[in-house]
Design an enzyme around this catalytic site. Structure first.
Site, PDB file in Angstrom:
ATOM      1  N   ILE A   1       1.532  -7.598   6.382  1.00 32.74           N
ATOM      2  CA  ILE A   1       0.748  -8.827   6.221  1.00 32.74           C
ATOM      3  C   ILE A   1       1.200  -9.570   4.978  1.00 32.74           C
ATOM      4  CG2 ILE A   1      -1.555  -9.690   5.678  1.00 32.74           C
ATOM      5  CD1 ILE A   1      -2.692  -7.902   7.727  1.00 32.74           C
TER       6      ILE A   1
ATOM      7  N   LYS B   1      -3.158 -14.419 -14.363  1.00 33.54           N
ATOM      8  CA  LYS B   1      -4.441 -14.782 -13.767  1.00 33.54           C
ATOM      9  C   LYS B   1      -5.555 -14.414 -14.732  1.00 33.54           C
ATOM     10  CE  LYS B   1      -7.542 -13.723  -9.928  1.00 33.54           C
ATOM     11  NZ  LYS B   1      -7.725 -12.972  -8.676  1.00 33.54           N
TER      12      LYS B   1
ATOM     13  N   ALA C   1       0.820  -1.209   0.000  1.00 34.13           N
ATOM     14  CA  ALA C   1       0.000   0.000   0.000  1.00 34.13           C
ATOM     15  C   ALA C   1       0.858   1.264   0.000  1.00 34.13           C
ATOM     16  CB  ALA C   1      -0.940  -0.004   1.200  1.00 34.13           C
TER      17      ALA C   1
END
Length: 494
Positions: A45, A78, A16
């Site tokens: 995280i 993806k 971020a």
């Protein structure tokens, strides 16, 4: 008192923080200075490894070459998300990116498909992305069939730590000042605007606009401004996750897997060098040890290291911009990664800031509009995640799946489901992230078959419709032969 914005301070690194610093340093290189405070002692995280297609635009704006990005972040392609066991055991469907078939006039393709009462699973015969995904193929082909049909729409799986490292170098090269340290004091003026942050090493960092990328604990927005939190936990019961990588498995498939289990669901995200895995679960229904073992028992290769436990509350800060401080990333709220929206929410928050960037002063109408747009975006994504839970048809009685089928859902979602079931119609708000094709796949994939369709589909005969559908599928099958394998594409990236 006017507050000219000349210096922006980003608190927190990770994905971020460095995404924020990178885009601001790219767009405002000649008119704003940017500093980023982070501490090597504070971890991130770092499990957000699956993305959705808009990230490609973000990288393109930064000028990051796609093949270099894939090489440096150990990325894979993806093409969608496969949902397994959200109905009966063995059931699965895919939320494939991109378009389905071809609209005719003002009538969406799926109405022509619906007109002859098809089986739900046949919808995916008309998704080029889906066909490529299940065959493990990929090439960069935005248009096909003499430019008449949409081609492949893709996103990425990547190592979030490596992406942050790439953006850190990019940002510093663009002039961002990285400052090491932990914040121990926040100084505010008489208006409660933040004027400076004091670090544990004695340094003081002044700024005009402060961006809180400090993670779930929200060091500025929560600790300083005490902003309230809207919890979505009455709709989204999971509040914990175990995460662990495992050794890579070949072939590397070009899609994410989301596998429902008792009281939660598991993600599998294939990278070039490993697979990212996690189990999202409800801690009031399953113990930490039970959830951890469930995850380890369902890895498809040996684990690398010990699983890491993450606690969260699904929901959002009631305001994501207060005074001269706004939150981006987990400090602004958390939505579980069922539709891979975590990194996208970072991206849209930064873009929203650039569109509403204060010039001569920070004023309340600007802040209010930022907060309004943020609220709408969170709630729209929330509804899609609720949809998965609410439409499950799993057989367990004493777990979250039974409860979610019976729960009351937001009126916005009730309306969308009722309209689709009765008429086959799907409409999206201008700001809605999810396309009509996304809603279509989830509703059909989890059991809602419309009772009717748009009568304009009858403007061509049944024979013409069937020929139209057969020709589309034949085109897709032929175009698939022109694609390389996913793994060959990754090899070509170096």
């Amino acid at each position: 008192m006017a507050t000219n914005v000349n210096h922006i301070v980003v608190l927190g690194g990770g994905t971020a923080g460095w995404m924020t610093a990178a885009l601001l340093s790219k767009l405002y290189k000649d008119c704003l200075s940017v500093s980023l405070i982070e501490s090597d002692d504070i971890g991130t995280i770092g499990v957000g490894e699956a993305t959705i297609p808009p990230l490609k635009i973000f990288n393109d704006v930064l000028g990051i070459d796609e093949k270099a990005f894939i090489q440096q972040t150990k990325a894979t392609i993806k093409l969608g998300i496969e949902f397994e066991h959200w109905g009966k055991v063995g059931d699965k469907y895919m939320h494939a990116f991109g378009e389905f078939g071809k609209d005719i006039g003002y009538t969406a393709f799926h109405h022509y498909w619906l007109a002859d009462k098809p089986e739900a699973k046949s919808l995916w015969d008309y998704s080029f992305n889906y066909q490529a995904a299940i065959e493990g193929k990929f090439s960069s082909t935005p248009r096909i069939h003499n430019n008449q049909l949409a081609g492949i729409t893709h996103a990425y799986h990547f190592d979030a730590g490596l992406y942050a490292k790439l953006l850190r170098k990019y940002s510093i090269d663009k002039g961002v000042k990285r400052i090491e340290g932990k914040v121990i004091q926040v100084t505010q003026d008489e208006r409660e605007f933040i004027t400076s942050l004091t670090l544990d090493n004695g340094n003081t960092v002044k700024g005009d606009l402060f961006i809180d990328c400090s993670g779930l604990h929200g060091m500025l927005l929560d600790n300083v401004f005490k902003v309230g939190f809207d919890s979505y936990q009455h709709w989204l019961p999971c509040d914990s996750a175990w995460a662990v990588p495992c050794e890579k498995v070949e072939p590397i498939v070009p899609y994410t897997r989301s596998i429902a289990h008792k009281n939660g669901w598991q993600w599998r995200i294939p990278l070039q060098h490993r697979t990212g895995n996690g189990l999202v679960f409800a801690s009031n229904k399953m113990s930490d040890d039970e959830a951890k073992q469930l995850l380890l028992d369902n890895l498809d290769a040996p684990a690398i290291g010990e699983p890491r436990l993450i606690r969260f509350t699904p929901g959002r800060r009631q305001q994501q911009w207060v005074k001269n401080c706004l939150a981006i990333g987990l400090s602004s709220g958390f939505l579980e990664p069922l539709e891979s929206t975590s990194i996208h929410l970072v991206q849209t928050a930064i873009i929203r800031l650039t569109k509403l960037m204060p010039h001569a002063q920070i004023n309340q109408p600007l802040i209010d509009e930022y907060n309004r747009q943020s609220k709408v975006e969170f709630e729209q994504i929330r509804d899609v995640i609720i949809l998965h839970y609410h439409l499950n048809t799993r057989s367990e009685l004493d777990d979250i799946w039974h409860d979610c089928r019976a729960m009351d859902i937001p009126e916005s979602l009730k309306h969308k489901m009722a309209l689709f079931k009765a008429t086959g119609n799907l409409f999206r708000h201008q700001e809605d992230l999810f396309t009509n094709e996304a809603w279509l796949q989830i509703m059909l994939g989890q059991g809602i078959m419309p009772e009717d369709y748009n009568p304009l589909a009858n403007m061509i005969t049944k024979a013409q419709r069937l020929e139209f559908l057969a020709n589309l599928n034949a085109i897709y099958r032929q175009q698939l032969t022109l694609l390389t394998s996913h793994e060959q594409f990754l090899t070509s990236c170096g």
